[in-house]
Design an enzyme around this catalytic site. Structure first.
Site, mmCIF file in Angstrom:
data_model
loop_
_atom_site.group_PDB
_atom_site.id
_atom_site.type_symbol
_atom_site.label_atom_id
_atom_site.label_comp_id
_atom_site.label_asym_id
_atom_site.label_seq_id
_atom_site.Cartn_x
_atom_site.Cartn_y
_atom_site.Cartn_z
ATOM 1 C CB THR A 13 50.712 30.043 46.470
ATOM 2 O OG1 THR A 13 49.473 29.514 46.944
ATOM 3 C CG2 THR A 13 50.711 30.064 44.980
ATOM 4 C CB VAL A 14 54.672 33.114 47.405
ATOM 5 C CG1 VAL A 14 55.960 33.830 47.038
ATOM 6 C CG2 VAL A 14 53.486 33.811 46.760
ATOM 7 C CE LYS A 105 48.469 42.475 48.642
ATOM 8 N NZ LYS A 105 48.355 41.108 48.213
ATOM 9 C CB ILE A 136 55.565 43.444 36.789
ATOM 10 C CG1 ILE A 136 54.412 42.718 36.102
ATOM 11 C CG2 ILE A 136 56.084 44.579 35.929
ATOM 12 C CD1 ILE A 136 53.199 43.612 35.808
ATOM 13 N N GLY A 187 39.876 30.333 41.624
ATOM 14 C CA GLY A 187 40.900 30.543 42.650
ATOM 15 C C GLY A 187 41.546 31.915 42.591
ATOM 16 C CD GLU A 190 42.173 35.177 48.911
ATOM 17 O OE1 GLU A 190 41.895 34.232 49.682
ATOM 18 O OE2 GLU A 190 43.236 35.252 48.285
ATOM 19 C CG ASP A 201 45.433 43.455 46.412
ATOM 20 O OD1 ASP A 201 46.164 42.820 47.189
ATOM 21 O OD2 ASP A 201 45.660 43.557 45.192
ATOM 22 C CE LYS A 205 48.901 43.830 44.852
ATOM 23 N NZ LYS A 205 47.956 43.042 44.047
ATOM 24 N N GLY A 302 50.670 34.531 41.527
ATOM 25 C CA GLY A 302 51.005 33.162 41.118
ATOM 26 C C GLY A 302 52.311 32.730 41.731
HETATM 27 N N1 HSE Z 1 44.678 39.409 45.156
HETATM 28 C C1 HSE Z 1 45.702 39.955 44.321
HETATM 29 C C2 HSE Z 1 45.172 40.129 42.906
HETATM 30 C C3 HSE Z 1 46.927 39.092 44.230
HETATM 31 O O1 HSE Z 1 44.078 39.693 42.586
HETATM 32 O O2 HSE Z 1 45.889 40.738 42.125
HETATM 33 C C4 HSE Z 1 47.908 39.342 45.311
HETATM 34 O O3 HSE Z 1 48.326 40.651 45.381
#
Ligand code: HSE
Length: 430
Positions: A13-14, A105, A136, A187, A190, A201, A205, A302
Site C-alpha cells: 500500500t505505502v 514504527k 500528519i 480493511g 487486520e 500499535d 507510536k 493510507g
Molecule cells: N493500524 C494502524 C491504525 C495503522 O489503525 O492506525 C498503521 O499504523
C-alpha cells in the site's frame, strides 16, 4: 544535473503510494530540490504480482542484497514492515553508507535508538516521520517547528482502527464485536486485530513521540498499555451522561524531569478537540511551555497520506546530501531516563461499582475513599441489574495512581461492594 538513486523495499500500500507521488509530483520535487530522484530497484516478495503503478520490470528484485549492497543506490526507503530481519537489512544498508527513510514504527520503537546511532556513525540520515500518524507531519513538527519549546504533554489519537471503532460504538450504539467486524470488512482492522485493539500499535507510536518530545531514551516497555476490548455500551452511556466521550488516548507527560507514557481508554470532555476526532482520523495534541496548546489532525494511515510523509523525508535526506550535512542531526538524549512513580502520576478517574443497596453501604465506600484522601467531582447512583443492588458511578478529582490502586484494593475487600465494574482515566480538563 545530479540524480539521487533510491532503492524501495516494499511495494504494498505505502510503497505503491511512494512510486505514485514520485511520478506524479516529479516536476515539483525536482524544482524544490534542484535535482532528480530515480527509483532504480524495488524489493518485492512476488515478482509476478500485478501492480497498481507503472514500473519497469527490471526494477523488481526479490533479493535484498541487490538494494543494500548496490553502490549506485544512495537512499533506501523501507516500507515493507517487520522487525528483526528488517533491522538487519537496514543495519547493513547503513554500514554501506546508505541513507534510510522508513515508515516502520514497529521497528523504530524497538531498534530506533540503535539505528539512529549507527546512522550517525556512518554519516547517514535515518528519517521516520511516516511511522507516527501517517499523513500528519508530527515528528517533524516536534523536531523542527516546536524545537525551541519545552514540550510538557502530548495527548494523541494515534490508532485509526480503534478510533473508528470507538466512534461507531458511541454514535451508533453498536457492540465491540460488531464494530470490530465492520472495521475488518472495511480493511482498517487486520484479521488479527490484537496490536490495534490492545493498544500496542499506539504504544509504539507514543514511544517515538515521547522520545522526541522529551529528549529522553524511553522504551516501549516503559509505556503502561491497556486496550479497548472491555469497553461496554454501559461505560459509554454513563460517560456520556456525565459529559464525556471515551477514546483510546496515548498520553506522554513530563513533570520535574520525570516522564510517564500511557495508552488507555480515556474519558475526555465532549467538547475537547480530541473528543471531536471521528472515525479513522488521527490527531495529536501538544502542550508546550511557551506555545501553549496546539493540535495536529489528519489521516493516520493510507497509501498516499503515508507516502507523502515518506517522500517528504526523502526530500529532506536529499537536501542534506546536497548540503553535505548528512548524519549531523543531534540524536543523543539530553536527559537521563527517569520515570514517574505511582505516587507522582496524577489524573482524574471514572469508577463504576456494583454495590448492595442497603443502609450505610454508601458511607462505607466513601469512608475508604476519604481514608485515601480521594475526593469526588461527580457521582451518580442508579438501581443495579439485580434486586437490592445499586450501581455507583463516580469521577474523582485529580488523585495519584497510588491513591487509586490503594482505594481499589480496599473496595474489593469490602462486603457491600459486589463488583468493581470498570475504571478509566479522565483527562483533558483541569
Ligand atoms: N493500524 C494502524 C491504525 C495503522 O489503525 O492506525 C498503521 O499504523
Amino acid at each position: 544535473m545530479e540524480k539521487i538513486h533510491v532503492g524501495l523495499c516494499g511495494l504494498g500500500t505505502v510503497g505503491t503510494g511512494v512510486v505514485k507521488i514520485l511520478q506524479d509530483h516529479k516536476e515539483h520535487i525536482k524544482h524544490k530540490l534542484g535535482c532528480e530522484i530515480e527509483i532504480t530497484k524495488v524489493l518485492v516478495n512476488n515478482m509476478e504480482k500485478k501492480r497498481d503503478v507503472v514500473i519497469k520490470r527490471d526494477w523488481l528484485t526479490s533479493d535484498p542484497a541487490e538494494l543494500v549492497d548496490d553502490e549506485a543506490i544512495d537512499v533506501i526507503i523501507e516500507v515493507m514492515g517487520g522487525i528483526e530481519d528488517t533491522n538487519k537489512l537496514l543495519e547493513r544498508a547503513l554500514e554501506n553508507k546508505k541513507h534510510i527513510v522508513t515508515a516502520n514504527k514497529d521497528l523504530m520503537a524497538v531498534h530506533g535508538q540503535k539505528l539512529l546511532r549507527l546512522a550517525k556513525k556512518n554519516n547517514c540520515d535515518i528519517l521516520y516521520d511516516a511511522s507516527v500518524a501517517g499523513g500528519i507531519p508530527i515528528l517533524r513538527s516536534l523536531s523542527d517547528g516546536l524545537a525551541s519549546d519545552h514540550i510538557q504533554k502530548i495527548m494523541g489519537i494515534v490508532n485509526g482502527t480503534t478510533n473508528y471503532m470507538m466512534t461507531k460504538m458511541a454514535d451508533e450504539g453498536l457492540a465491540y464485536e460488531e464494530v470490530l467486524k465492520e472495521a475488518q470488512d472495511l480493511g482498517f482492522a487486520e484479521a488479527d486485530p490484537t496490536a490495534d485493539v490492545d493498544g500496542l500499535d499506539a504504544a509504539r507510536k507514543m514511544t517515538l513521540l515521547a522520545n522526541l518530545a522529551f529528549k529522553m531514551e524511553l522504551h516501549l516497555e516503559d509505556v503502561d498499555v491497556s486496550g479497548i476490548r472491555n469497553i461496554t455500551q454501559e461505560d459509554i452511556s454513563f460517560a456520556d451522561s456525565l459529559g464525556y466521550t471515551i477514546k483510546l488516548i496515548g498520553i506522554a507527560s513530563m513533570n520535574h524531569g520525570k516522564a510517564e507514557v500511557t495508552v488507555e481508554p480515556t474519558l475526555l470532555p465532549k467538547d475537547h478537540p480530541l473528543a471531536l476526532v471521528k472515525n479513522e482520523f488521527n490527531a495529536v495534541y501538544v502542550y508546550g511551555e511557551a506555545v501553549g496548546e496546539t493540535m495536529f489532525y489528519g489521516p493516520g494511515a493510507g497509501s498516499l497520506p503515508t507516502a507523502t510523509a515518506v517522500v517528504s523525508d526523502l526530500m529532506e535526506v536529499v537536501k542534506n546530501i546536497r548540503l553535505g550535512i548528512s548524519g549531523s542531526a543531534h540524536i543523543d538524549p539530553q536527559f537521563d531516563r527517569q520515570l514517574k512513580e505511582d505516587k507522582e502520576k496524577y489524573s482524574r478517574h471514572f469508577i463504576r461499582l456494583d454495590v448492595d443497596d442497603q443502609a450505610g453501604a454508601f458511607q462505607e465506600i466513601t469512608n475508604i475513599f476519604s481514608e485515601h484522601e480521594v475526593s469526588f467531582a461527580k457521582i451518580l447512583q442508579l438501581p443495579g441489574d439485580q434486586e437490592k443492588t445499586a450501581e455507583i458511578v463516580m469521577v474523582t478529582h485529580k488523585i495519584s495512581r497510588e491513591q487509586l490502586l490503594m482505594s481499589m484494593a480496599k473496595l474489593e475487600g469490602l462486603g457491600v461492594v459486589k463488583r468493581l465494574i470498570s475504571h478509566y482515566r479522565v483527562d483533558g480538563e483541569e
